[in-house]
Scaffold this active site. Sequence first.
Site, PDB file in Angstrom:
ATOM      1  N   PHE A  67       1.223  10.662   2.461  1.00  0.00           N
ATOM      2  CA  PHE A  67       0.721   9.979   3.541  1.00  0.00           C
ATOM      3  C   PHE A  67       1.738   8.830   4.349  1.00  0.00           C
ATOM      4  O   PHE A  67       2.085   9.018   5.310  1.00  0.00           O
ATOM      5  CB  PHE A  67      -0.505   9.440   3.387  1.00  0.00           C
ATOM      6  CG  PHE A  67      -1.331   8.708   4.469  1.00  0.00           C
ATOM      7  CD1 PHE A  67      -1.202   9.306   5.743  1.00  0.00           C
ATOM      8  CD2 PHE A  67      -2.366   7.899   4.323  1.00  0.00           C
ATOM      9  CE1 PHE A  67      -1.709   8.509   6.873  1.00  0.00           C
ATOM     10  CE2 PHE A  67      -2.850   6.997   5.248  1.00  0.00           C
ATOM     11  CZ  PHE A  67      -3.022   7.567   6.579  1.00  0.00           C
TER      12      PHE A  67
ATOM     13  N   ARG B   5       0.780  -1.129  -0.027  1.00  0.00           N
ATOM     14  CA  ARG B   5      -0.006  -0.045   0.004  1.00  0.00           C
ATOM     15  C   ARG B   5       1.096   1.370   0.044  1.00  0.00           C
ATOM     16  O   ARG B   5       1.724   1.477   0.951  1.00  0.00           O
ATOM     17  CB  ARG B   5      -0.957   0.110   1.341  1.00  0.00           C
ATOM     18  CG  ARG B   5      -2.053   0.973   1.306  1.00  0.00           C
ATOM     19  CD  ARG B   5      -2.883   0.766   2.421  1.00  0.00           C
ATOM     20  NE  ARG B   5      -3.873   1.644   2.352  1.00  0.00           N
ATOM     21  CZ  ARG B   5      -4.378   2.203   3.690  1.00  0.00           C
ATOM     22  NH1 ARG B   5      -4.032   1.873   4.701  1.00  0.00           N
ATOM     23  NH2 ARG B   5      -5.485   3.257   3.571  1.00  0.00           N
TER      24      ARG B   5
END
Length: 256
Positions: A64, A59
């Site tokens: 982020f 991911r």
Amino acid sequence: MAAANPVVWFELEVGGRSAGRVDMELFADVVPRTAENFRCLCTGERGPRFSFAGTAFHRVIRDFMIQGGDTTRGDGTGGASIYGDKFADENFRLTHAKPFLLSMANAGPNTNGSQFFITLAPTPHLDGKHVVFGRVASGMEVARAVERVETDARDRPAPLCRVVIVDCGVVAARKGARASGDTKKEKKRRKAEDEEESSKAAKKRRKKELKAAKKAEKKQQKKDAQRRRDKAEACGAHQNDDDERRRRRQRSSSSS
């Protein structure tokens, strides 16, 4: 003397090509159980099921975090700790205050396994929910390279950009290197790293702002140009109406 914190490393590949090495300090002085779990997963000393070697970052979300550590399924739905499938949140003393911190991924309270993430920006909304247990000591540029890989709609790296931990292990124990940065040398080094990252973030922000300003200016110019065209067309229409009225009056005068 302060307790020593271990330093572990990843050797990464992106799309089958070497991307470089990342060294990470584990805050064993603050979260010893969580740090030991990660250390053992880096050495593989508990067996192949408990090793990061060969696993992928499944991911990736720009600005982020990047997440990996699924040692059993590889897709973010598995993983296991050296204490069992799951273990409890140790504490939340450390916060997600800056980029390049290591934190445990979970599926809710007390569900830590082997999955982890590296922050790419301050993420205070994760405080009290995920256990921070380390930081990237070197190789920030490698983490940024992973951040830039192509991803699909589910934030998974594209097949040709697969990010793999091809090897991992322990560097050494760093004497006196505490998470709180209790030595002058440690404070100075971390301050320099934070300033460098802040400078990069500021440059990136200014670049985005400049791009947005140029886009807004271009949009306004298009609107102004369209208004001028509309006004010219309206004036032309009025002129045509005036000409038609004059011709009618002339024809009327001639017939009388």
